[in-house]
Design a protein around this motif. Structure first.
Motif, PDB file in Angstrom:
ATOM      1  N   UNK A 182     -16.572  18.822  -8.936  1.00 38.18           N
ATOM      2  CA  UNK A 182     -16.024  17.496  -9.232  1.00 38.18           C
ATOM      3  C   UNK A 182     -16.017  16.605  -7.991  1.00 38.18           C
ATOM      4  N   UNK A 183     -16.025  15.314  -8.240  1.00 36.78           N
ATOM      5  CA  UNK A 183     -15.873  14.326  -7.178  1.00 36.78           C
ATOM      6  C   UNK A 183     -14.417  14.279  -6.737  1.00 36.78           C
ATOM      7  N   UNK A 184     -14.202  13.866  -5.499  1.00 37.14           N
ATOM      8  CA  UNK A 184     -12.832  13.617  -5.029  1.00 37.14           C
ATOM      9  C   UNK A 184     -12.353  12.247  -5.492  1.00 37.14           C
ATOM     10  N   UNK A 185     -13.277  11.298  -5.512  1.00 39.34           N
ATOM     11  CA  UNK A 185     -12.998   9.938  -5.951  1.00 39.34           C
ATOM     12  C   UNK A 185     -14.139   9.472  -6.848  1.00 39.34           C
ATOM     13  N   UNK A 186     -13.805   8.548  -7.750  1.00 37.98           N
ATOM     14  CA  UNK A 186     -14.800   7.834  -8.543  1.00 37.98           C
ATOM     15  C   UNK A 186     -14.610   6.348  -8.221  1.00 37.98           C
ATOM     16  N   UNK A 187     -15.713   5.649  -7.938  1.00 40.90           N
ATOM     17  CA  UNK A 187     -15.665   4.206  -7.716  1.00 40.90           C
ATOM     18  C   UNK A 187     -16.604   3.541  -8.703  1.00 40.90           C
ATOM     19  N   UNK A 188     -16.050   2.595  -9.463  1.00 39.51           N
ATOM     20  CA  UNK A 188     -16.829   1.785 -10.401  1.00 39.51           C
ATOM     21  C   UNK A 188     -16.436   0.331 -10.178  1.00 39.51           C
ATOM     22  N   UNK A 189     -16.997  -0.542 -10.994  1.00 42.68           N
ATOM     23  CA  UNK A 189     -16.609  -1.953 -10.910  1.00 42.68           C
ATOM     24  C   UNK A 189     -15.131  -2.162 -11.235  1.00 42.68           C
ATOM     25  N   UNK A 190     -14.493  -1.190 -11.895  1.00 43.73           N
ATOM     26  CA  UNK A 190     -13.079  -1.308 -12.268  1.00 43.73           C
ATOM     27  C   UNK A 190     -12.129  -0.866 -11.170  1.00 43.73           C
ATOM     28  N   UNK A 191     -12.624  -0.201 -10.125  1.00 45.61           N
ATOM     29  CA  UNK A 191     -11.749   0.218  -9.035  1.00 45.61           C
ATOM     30  C   UNK A 191     -12.140   1.563  -8.472  1.00 45.61           C
ATOM     31  N   UNK A 192     -11.276   2.072  -7.594  1.00 47.10           N
ATOM     32  CA  UNK A 192     -11.449   3.394  -6.988  1.00 47.10           C
ATOM     33  C   UNK A 192     -10.383   4.313  -7.571  1.00 47.10           C
ATOM     34  N   UNK A 193     -10.779   5.457  -8.080  1.00 41.87           N
ATOM     35  CA  UNK A 193      -9.879   6.355  -8.794  1.00 41.87           C
ATOM     36  C   UNK A 193      -9.903   7.742  -8.172  1.00 41.87           C
ATOM     37  N   UNK A 194      -8.741   8.224  -7.773  1.00 39.48           N
ATOM     38  CA  UNK A 194      -8.624   9.594  -7.281  1.00 39.48           C
ATOM     39  C   UNK A 194      -8.765  10.522  -8.467  1.00 39.48           C
ATOM     40  N   UNK A 195      -9.554  11.551  -8.351  1.00 37.52           N
ATOM     41  CA  UNK A 195      -9.778  12.441  -9.486  1.00 37.52           C
ATOM     42  C   UNK A 195      -8.711  13.514  -9.564  1.00 37.52           C
TER      43      UNK A 195
END
Length: 196
Positions: A182-195
Motif C-alpha cells: 500500500x501507499x503511505x499517502x494518496x494525492x489527487x486533485x481532491x487533496x492529500x490523504x494519509x492511508x
C-alpha cells in the motif's frame, strides 16, 4: 489437444476490469481537463512534500494520460539546494526498478514501452517515490499496469510511497493481493490523504 487456461478468480477479473475502466476514463480526458487536474494535484504535492522534506525524490515520466509532474519536479528541484530527482529504470522484468538521477534537459532513452529514462548512472534510493495510480482505494492499495514493478521496488527499498492519481480512479477496493504494497499517502486533485 488444446490446453485450457486456468480460470481467473473473481478478484482478478475485478482487478482487470478496474484497471481497464480507470485507464480508459483517464485517457478520454481532454488535454485541458488533464492540465487542470494536474495543476490541483501539484498544489497538494507541494504542501505534502514541503512537510516531508525529502532530499531525493523518485517520480515517473507520464504514461497513458497520467498526471505530468515534470514541470512540478523542475520547480521542486529549484526550490532548495541539495535536492535531487530520479527516474525509474527497468533492468530486469522480474526484479525491482532501479532509480537513476534525472536532471532537467538531460538526454534520455526510451524503454520498450517508449518511456524515457536515464541511460546511465548509479542506482540511488529515493526518500520519497511518487507512484502513478490507475485505480486505488482508501487503504492505499493501487492498480498499476500489472507488471508488479512497484510492489517489488517498494518491498526492496522501502521509501515513503506517495500514490499520485486522479479521483476518477478511486474505488472501494482494488482487491489487493498478498504481495501488494500500500501507499503511505494518496494525492489527487481532491487533496492529500494519509492511508489507513
Amino acid at each position: 489437444m488444446s490446453r485450457s487456461s486456468p480460470e481467473l478468480s473473481v478478484a482478478e477479473v475485478s482487478r482487470r476490469t478496474l484497471r481497464r475502466v480507470a485507464l480508459s476514463q483517464r485517457e478520454a480526458l481532454t488535454e485541458t481537463a488533464r492540465l487542470a487536474l494536474t495543476s490541483r494535484i501539484c498544489l497538494h504535492l507541494s504542501d505534502l512534500l514541503g512537510a516531508m522534506g525529502p532530499a531525493l525524490l523518485g517520480f515517473c515520466w507520464p504514461y497513458r494520460g497520467e498526471p505530468d509532474l515534470r514541470d512540478w519536479v523542475r520547480h521542486w528541484l529549484a526550490g532548495a539546494p541539495g535536492r535531487s530527482a530520479a527516474l525509474p529504470v527497468v533492468l530486469d522484468r522480474e526484479k525491482p526498478l532501479a532509480f537513476r538521477i534525472w536532471t532537467p534537459g538531460m538526454a534520455l532513452v526510451a524503454d520498450r514501452h517508449g518511456i524515457p529514462h536515464p541511460p546511465h548512472g548509479e542506482a540511488v534510493t529515493p526518500d520519497v517515490v511518487l507512484v502513478p495510480l490507475n485505480a486505488f482505494d482508501a487503504r492505499g492499495y493501487r492498480l498499476g499496469y500489472g507488471g508488479g514493478y512497484f510492489d517489488r521496488t517498494l518491498a526492496a527499498i522501502a521509501p515513503l510511497a506517495v500514490g499520485v492519481g486522479i479521483e476518477l480512479g478511486r474505488t472501494e477496493s482494488v482487491h489487493p493481493q498478498a504481495h501488494d504494497r500500500p501507499m503511505d499517502w494518496i494525492v489527487t486533485e481532491a487533496g492529500a490523504f494519509r492511508c489507513r
